[in-house]
Design a protein around this motif. Structure first.
Motif, PDB file in Angstrom:
ATOM      1  N   ALA A 170     112.725   9.606  96.891  1.00 49.41           N
ATOM      2  CA  ALA A 170     112.594  10.731  97.831  1.00 49.41           C
ATOM      3  C   ALA A 170     113.278  11.990  97.288  1.00 49.41           C
ATOM      4  N   GLY A 171     112.936  13.115  97.908  1.00 51.16           N
ATOM      5  CA  GLY A 171     113.608  14.363  97.568  1.00 51.16           C
ATOM      6  C   GLY A 171     114.818  14.556  98.464  1.00 51.16           C
ATOM      7  N   GLY A 172     115.685  15.477  98.086  1.00 50.30           N
ATOM      8  CA  GLY A 172     116.858  15.762  98.916  1.00 50.30           C
ATOM      9  C   GLY A 172     117.907  14.677  98.796  1.00 50.30           C
TER      10      GLY A 172
ATOM     11  N   GLY B 178     109.262   8.420 100.162  1.00 51.04           N
ATOM     12  CA  GLY B 178     109.836   8.583  98.822  1.00 51.04           C
ATOM     13  C   GLY B 178     108.805   8.380  97.735  1.00 51.04           C
ATOM     14  N   GLY B 179     108.250   9.471  97.231  1.00 50.43           N
ATOM     15  CA  GLY B 179     107.307   9.386  96.108  1.00 50.43           C
ATOM     16  C   GLY B 179     105.889   8.997  96.498  1.00 50.43           C
ATOM     17  N   ILE B 180     105.580   8.972  97.774  1.00 49.38           N
ATOM     18  CA  ILE B 180     104.222   8.601  98.230  1.00 49.38           C
ATOM     19  C   ILE B 180     103.303   9.812  98.039  1.00 49.38           C
ATOM     20  N   ARG B 181     102.247   9.635  97.251  1.00 44.81           N
ATOM     21  CA  ARG B 181     101.379  10.781  96.930  1.00 44.81           C
ATOM     22  C   ARG B 181      99.892  10.543  97.202  1.00 44.81           C
ATOM     23  N   THR B 182      99.473   9.267  97.158  1.00 45.42           N
ATOM     24  CA  THR B 182      98.031   8.990  97.198  1.00 45.42           C
ATOM     25  C   THR B 182      97.681   7.942  98.255  1.00 45.42           C
TER      26      THR B 182
ATOM     27  N   VAL C 120     111.873   4.594 106.584  1.00 37.45           N
ATOM     28  CA  VAL C 120     112.518   3.811 105.534  1.00 37.45           C
ATOM     29  C   VAL C 120     112.406   4.611 104.235  1.00 37.45           C
ATOM     30  N   GLU C 121     113.528   5.185 103.804  1.00 38.68           N
ATOM     31  CA  GLU C 121     113.470   6.100 102.670  1.00 38.68           C
ATOM     32  C   GLU C 121     113.997   5.452 101.397  1.00 38.68           C
ATOM     33  N   GLY C 122     113.162   5.443 100.369  1.00 37.11           N
ATOM     34  CA  GLY C 122     113.518   4.833  99.086  1.00 37.11           C
ATOM     35  C   GLY C 122     114.112   5.836  98.112  1.00 37.11           C
TER      36      GLY C 122
ATOM     37  N   VAL D 185     103.425   6.484 106.578  1.00 35.75           N
ATOM     38  CA  VAL D 185     104.305   7.018 105.525  1.00 35.75           C
ATOM     39  C   VAL D 185     104.903   8.350 105.956  1.00 35.75           C
ATOM     40  N   GLN D 186     106.080   8.641 105.402  1.00 36.35           N
ATOM     41  CA  GLN D 186     106.649   9.990 105.554  1.00 36.35           C
ATOM     42  C   GLN D 186     106.581  10.645 104.169  1.00 36.35           C
ATOM     43  N   VAL D 187     106.055  11.847 104.144  1.00 36.55           N
ATOM     44  CA  VAL D 187     105.839  12.539 102.874  1.00 36.55           C
ATOM     45  C   VAL D 187     106.487  13.921 102.943  1.00 36.55           C
ATOM     46  N   GLY D 188     107.172  14.296 101.871  1.00 35.39           N
ATOM     47  CA  GLY D 188     107.829  15.601 101.870  1.00 35.39           C
ATOM     48  C   GLY D 188     107.263  16.550 100.823  1.00 35.39           C
ATOM     49  N   THR D 189     107.598  16.303  99.552  1.00 33.52           N
ATOM     50  CA  THR D 189     107.332  17.261  98.466  1.00 33.52           C
ATOM     51  C   THR D 189     105.893  17.815  98.412  1.00 33.52           C
ATOM     52  N   PRO D 190     104.846  16.987  98.538  1.00 34.97           N
ATOM     53  CA  PRO D 190     103.486  17.562  98.448  1.00 34.97           C
ATOM     54  C   PRO D 190     103.222  18.648  99.495  1.00 34.97           C
TER      55      PRO D 190
ATOM     56  N   VAL E  24     111.954  17.094 115.133  1.00 40.57           N
ATOM     57  CA  VAL E  24     113.023  17.885 114.504  1.00 40.57           C
ATOM     58  C   VAL E  24     113.909  16.911 113.722  1.00 40.57           C
ATOM     59  N   ASN E  25     114.251  17.300 112.498  1.00 43.37           N
ATOM     60  CA  ASN E  25     115.144  16.494 111.682  1.00 43.37           C
ATOM     61  C   ASN E  25     116.545  17.106 111.730  1.00 43.37           C
ATOM     62  N   VAL E  26     117.516  16.279 112.107  1.00 41.50           N
ATOM     63  CA  VAL E  26     118.898  16.764 112.137  1.00 41.50           C
ATOM     64  C   VAL E  26     119.754  15.826 111.275  1.00 41.50           C
TER      65      VAL E  26
ATOM     66  N   GLY F 259     108.006  14.966 106.242  1.00 36.47           N
ATOM     67  CA  GLY F 259     109.460  14.876 106.322  1.00 36.47           C
ATOM     68  C   GLY F 259     110.114  16.239 106.556  1.00 36.47           C
ATOM     69  N   GLY F 260     111.194  16.232 107.331  1.00 34.45           N
ATOM     70  CA  GLY F 260     111.958  17.463 107.567  1.00 34.45           C
ATOM     71  C   GLY F 260     112.568  17.930 106.253  1.00 34.45           C
ATOM     72  N   MET F 261     112.457  19.211 105.947  1.00 31.81           N
ATOM     73  CA  MET F 261     112.989  19.720 104.673  1.00 31.81           C
ATOM     74  C   MET F 261     113.778  21.010 104.893  1.00 31.81           C
ATOM     75  N   GLY F 262     115.092  20.895 104.644  1.00 37.16           N
ATOM     76  CA  GLY F 262     115.941  22.058 104.820  1.00 37.16           C
ATOM     77  C   GLY F 262     116.444  22.564 103.483  1.00 37.16           C
ATOM     78  N   VAL F 263     116.892  23.775 103.396  1.00 35.39           N
ATOM     79  CA  VAL F 263     116.973  24.754 104.470  1.00 35.39           C
ATOM     80  C   VAL F 263     115.706  25.619 104.458  1.00 35.39           C
TER      81      VAL F 263
HETATM   82  C1  LIG Z   1     113.209  20.340  99.612  1.00 33.11           C
HETATM   83  C2  LIG Z   1     113.552  19.111 100.395  1.00 33.11           C
HETATM   84  C3  LIG Z   1     114.450  19.203 101.429  1.00 33.11           C
HETATM   85  C4  LIG Z   1     114.749  18.076 102.211  1.00 33.11           C
HETATM   86  N1  LIG Z   1     115.608  18.201 103.259  1.00 33.11           N
HETATM   87  C5  LIG Z   1     115.853  17.138 104.057  1.00 33.11           C
HETATM   88  C6  LIG Z   1     116.693  17.265 105.202  1.00 33.11           C
HETATM   89  O1  LIG Z   1     117.215  18.334 105.493  1.00 33.11           O
HETATM   90  N2  LIG Z   1     116.911  16.153 105.956  1.00 33.11           N
HETATM   91  C7  LIG Z   1     116.331  14.945 105.656  1.00 33.11           C
HETATM   92  O2  LIG Z   1     116.544  13.967 106.380  1.00 33.11           O
HETATM   93  N3  LIG Z   1     115.531  14.796 104.586  1.00 33.11           N
HETATM   94  C8  LIG Z   1     115.268  15.852 103.785  1.00 33.11           C
HETATM   95  N4  LIG Z   1     114.415  15.721 102.724  1.00 33.11           N
HETATM   96  C9  LIG Z   1     113.696  14.441 102.539  1.00 33.11           C
HETATM   97  C10 LIG Z   1     112.277  14.509 103.129  1.00 33.11           C
HETATM   98  O3  LIG Z   1     112.311  14.651 104.514  1.00 33.11           O
HETATM   99  C11 LIG Z   1     111.412  13.272 102.803  1.00 33.11           C
HETATM  100  O4  LIG Z   1     111.841  12.133 103.458  1.00 33.11           O
HETATM  101  C12 LIG Z   1     111.370  12.946 101.352  1.00 33.11           C
HETATM  102  O5  LIG Z   1     111.289  14.117 100.603  1.00 33.11           O
HETATM  103  C13 LIG Z   1     110.184  12.042 101.065  1.00 33.11           C
HETATM  104  O6  LIG Z   1     109.968  11.922  99.707  1.00 33.11           O
HETATM  105  P1  LIG Z   1     108.890  12.797  98.924  1.00 33.11           P
HETATM  106  O7  LIG Z   1     109.374  14.189  98.928  1.00 33.11           O
HETATM  107  O8  LIG Z   1     108.919  12.178  97.571  1.00 33.11           O
HETATM  108  O9  LIG Z   1     107.572  12.659  99.622  1.00 33.11           O
HETATM  109  C14 LIG Z   1     114.132  16.829 101.911  1.00 33.11           C
HETATM  110  C15 LIG Z   1     113.245  16.751 100.841  1.00 33.11           C
HETATM  111  C16 LIG Z   1     112.938  17.871 100.081  1.00 33.11           C
HETATM  112  C17 LIG Z   1     111.955  17.744  98.966  1.00 33.11           C
END
Ligand SMILES: Cc1cc2nc3c(=O)[nH]c(=O)nc-3n(C[C@H](O)[C@H](O)[C@H](O)COP(=O)(O)O)c2cc1C
Length: 346
Positions: free
Chosen positions: A164-166, A208-212, A159-161, A227-232, A85-87, A18-22
């Motif tokens: 998720a983070g952010g 959202g919360g997918i780890r394993t 599909v984000e539950g 799946v889309q995964v961010g935090t790990p 790119v995530n916008v 997953g895209g993670m800003g900033v």
């Molecule tokens: C630090 C951080 C920054 C994030 N920034 C964005 C963002 O800029 N745009 C966006 O669509 N999602 C953002 N997200 C959501 C992630 O792209 C991703 O969908 C989500 O974190 C998935 O859940 P997970 O972190 O539990 O795996 C962010 C998540 C985190 C943890």
């Protein structure tokens, strides 16, 4: 078996980082994920924050940084996987950054934080497009609008539950009551109908919360293609975040997380810290504003989310977003490790 084949591109591994800003997911992380055969995603949010003169001309600096990061990611990926790119739709520069992403050669553009109703008109034909949705209703509205205005369908959907983070696409009370599983199943029904009607397969990725491996397979059983995964991915050597940000994720547990109301106008999940504790919601913080969000009114906001996230990216931790289920993230590993854990190869 797990391969995801779009009309013009393929990925071997059904995982999107997953895209993670900033500044958390830039070219290094995205390129490293793509090199494993998955999709790495660069966050476009304030991406020019490290460039000199950013506060004077954020759009020009962000476009320049975006170009550099896409090129860097592609060089690292060496032709494997895909670079997205995530916008954020809520960003003032949303249209410009989407256009630039497509022009600079991103394989996909993924948009959340609002409904990207005009996304198809902003990209070239070769660019894959995807909305991030948190309900079947939101997706149905996007599909209807895109069909009517552009006769175009998304190439995939995230599909984000509520775990998720952010920023989250839910009302406060829904964060505890809604289940990702239910939204994934609902969305799958809609996409199945669409496949029958229009003959196009639209891939879906649950987030959202997918780890394993078990988490991933549970989503697959409900109809998600991946799946889309961010935090790990934050706790990896390759992640672009400052080491203090990575360490905060490693050191925190689920009990250290809280839900905050972000100046973007969305609820969001972040790590409890002194910065958040010190916010006085009854006061408006007077500071220079770069007018970055459509949804933020600087005359009413107690702090600037853009500044808070840029500071965190530089290692001075203000707002630190994180998804739930982080108890098992207890060391800094590698992108390969994170992907293997999700694919069940270790
Ligand atoms: C630090 C951080 C920054 C994030 N920034 C964005 C963002 O800029 N745009 C966006 O669509 N999602 C953002 N997200 C959501 C992630 O792209 C991703 O969908 C989500 O974190 C998935 O859940 P997970 O972190 O539990 O795996 C962010 C998540 C985190 C943890």
């Amino acid at each position: 078996m797990c391969k995801v084949s779009f009309f013009n591109k393929e990925m071997d591994i059904p995982i999107i980082q997953g895209g993670m800003g900033v500044g958390i997911s830039l070219g290094n992380l995205a390129g490293s994920v793509a090199r494993e055969g998955a999709m790495g995603v660069i966050s476009g949010v304030d991406i020019g924050y490290r460039e000199e003169g950013f506060l004077k001309d954020p759009l020009a600096k962000s476009k320049a940084a975006l170009k550099k990061e896409i090129e860097k990611a592609k060089a690292i990926a060496r032709g494997r996987g895909l670079i997205g790119v995530n916008v954020m739709t809520a960003a003032k520069d949303y249209e410009e950054l989407v256009r630039a992403s497509s022009e600079y050669g991103a394989d996909a553009v993924i948009c959340g934080a609002g409904l990207p109703l005009n996304l198809p008109e902003l990209v070239g034909k070769e660019t894959l497009i995807a909305p991030i949705v948190s309900s079947k209703r939101a997706l149905a509205l996007i599909l209807k609008t895109w069909k009517k205005r552009y006769d175009r369908l998304p190439d995939f959907v995230v599909v984000e539950g509520p775990k998720a983070g952010g920023h989250l696409g839910f009302k406060r009370e829904e964060i505890e009551t809604v289940k990702l599983e239910d939204i994934v199943a609902d969305v799958f029904e809609l996409l199945k109908e669409l496949k029958t009607e229009r003959g196009k397969k639209i891939y879906s990725f649950a987030a959202g919360g997918i780890r394993t491996l078990e988490d991933r397979l549970r989503m697959k059983d409900l109809g998600a293609d991946g799946v889309q995964v961010g935090t790990p991915f934050i706790a990896t050597e390759e992640c672009d975040a400052h080491i203090n940000f990575k360490q905060a994720i490693v050191d925190s547990k689920d009990s250290d997380l809280e839900i905050i109301l972000s100046p973007v106008g969305f609820w969001a999940r972040a790590i409890k810290n002194d910065f958040l504790k010190g916010i006085d919601y009854s006061k408006v913080q007077k500071r220079r504003c770069i007018d970055c969000l459509k949804t933020c009114d600087p005359r009413k906001t107690p702090y600037c989310i853009s500044k808070a996230l840029c500071e965190s990216a530089k290692g001075r931790l203000n707002v630190v977003f994180s998804g739930e289920n982080i108890d098992s993230i207890d060391e800094i590993t590698t992108v390969k490790d994170v992907i293997e854990k999700l694919m069940g190869e270790r």
